[in-house]
Each structure stands twice: as C-alpha cells, then as structure tokens.
Design an enzyme around this catalytic site. Structure first.
Site, mmCIF file in Angstrom:
data_model
loop_
_atom_site.group_PDB
_atom_site.id
_atom_site.type_symbol
_atom_site.label_atom_id
_atom_site.label_comp_id
_atom_site.label_asym_id
_atom_site.label_seq_id
_atom_site.Cartn_x
_atom_site.Cartn_y
_atom_site.Cartn_z
ATOM 1 N N GLU A 131 -14.272 -25.809 -6.774
ATOM 2 C CA GLU A 131 -15.671 -25.524 -7.105
ATOM 3 C C GLU A 131 -16.610 -26.613 -6.601
ATOM 4 O OE1 GLU A 131 -16.581 -22.631 -7.860
ATOM 5 O OE2 GLU A 131 -14.684 -21.798 -8.522
ATOM 6 N N CYS A 141 -11.496 -20.170 2.059
ATOM 7 C CA CYS A 141 -10.636 -20.356 3.223
ATOM 8 C C CYS A 141 -9.553 -19.273 3.244
ATOM 9 C CB CYS A 141 -9.992 -21.738 3.148
ATOM 10 S SG CYS A 141 -8.881 -22.096 4.519
#
Length: 174
Positions: A131, A141
C-alpha cells in the site's frame, strides 16, 4: 519519501505496529514515526456488511499528513471493504499519499485455523509495503512474486515476496 507516519486506527497491538515499521524502514530506507491513536470514524461502518469503508477512512485520515515528503499508513484491526469488492486487505490514495491496511483477514484464526504470529506479521508487512508502494506511484504488478502484485486472496499475499521485482524496484528507484 522521507518518512512514513503510522497511525493506529482504533486499538492496534503495538508489537504489530513496530513490526510493520521495521519492514517499511527496511524496504523504503526511510524514517517511520508512530502517530497517536485515531478513533475509527463510526460513519465509515456499514452495519449490513459488518465492515468499515476503507475509502471513507482514508478521507478522514487525510488531514493528519504533514507534507509531500511524508506518507501516512493507517493500520486498523477491523474488516474493510470498498463497494465493488467483498473485502480489501488495504487501500491507498495515491494523490494524497495515504494508505490503510486491515489486519483481521491476515490472521490464520480468521479462517478457523491455529494462530501463527510469524505468518501474520509477514502478511502485515507485505500489505503495508504494497500500500505504501501505491502512495509512491507504483501500480499493480503482473509478477505474482512481486510485493506490488494484487492480492485477491490470502494465497496471493502468501505467494508474493516482501520485496519488489526488478521492474518495480527500477520504477521506485530501489
């Protein structure tokens, strides 16, 4: 980023906060500071879902952030959601530089299993790093081993590493 301010939202175990702070310092080579207890805003609770709206909590936390060189991470020991999903492990507001992670679903006992403190702390570290990565402009990703991979389930969190893949590390400058 020079510093991450870690704010307990409601009652949160101090040892857990310390473990998260260590992981953030290690990953981001930054300072961490502990903020004072921030009461869980009751207006963020959805009684029908028995969860708290993470986006609304982020909005409430926004005024606590000092400046552009600081990131803020809220840590809450309550279940969180966003309207589109059943739950979230965390959420970030990239523009504001603030994020929040939720601890309950990171515990084995949430699923009726025996507690495992080490596994819980590792999961909390991964979600915190993830985060805070968003607050630094990193997106999700596609590499399942990268800490920036989206966790749709706890298994996804367990599979990913506590580190960036080469591509995300390069984007961040790590």
């Amino acid at each position: 980023m020079r510093r991450v301010l870690i704010i307990p939202v409601g009652e949160v175990d101090m040892n857990t906060l310390d473990s998260i702070a260590r992981a953030l310092r290690e990953t981001y080579q930054c300072e961490t500071a502990a903020g004072g207890l921030f009461s869980v805003p009751q207006k963020t609770y959805n009684a029908r879902r028995e969860q708290y709206n993470s986006t609304k909590i982020l909005q409430a936390l926004e005024g606590l952030k000092a400046g552009t060189e600081e990131r803020l991470l809220g840590v809450i020991d309550e279940d969180l959601y966003v309207p589109e999903l059943n739950f979230v492990f965390g959420e970030a507001d990239v523009k504001a530089g603030i994020a929040i992670i939720a601890l309950p679903r990171l515990r084995q006992e949430f699923y009726g299993l025996e507690p495992d403190r080490g596994l819980f702390l590792l999961r909390a570290a991964k979600e915190a790093i993830h985060e805070v990565g968003h607050t630094c402009g990193l997106g999700h990703c596609p590499d399942p081993a990268c800490v920036m991979h989206f966790s749709n389930s706890l298994r996804d969190t367990d599979v990913k590493n506590q580190r960036f893949c080469a591509a995300c590390g390069k984007k961040f400058g790590a």
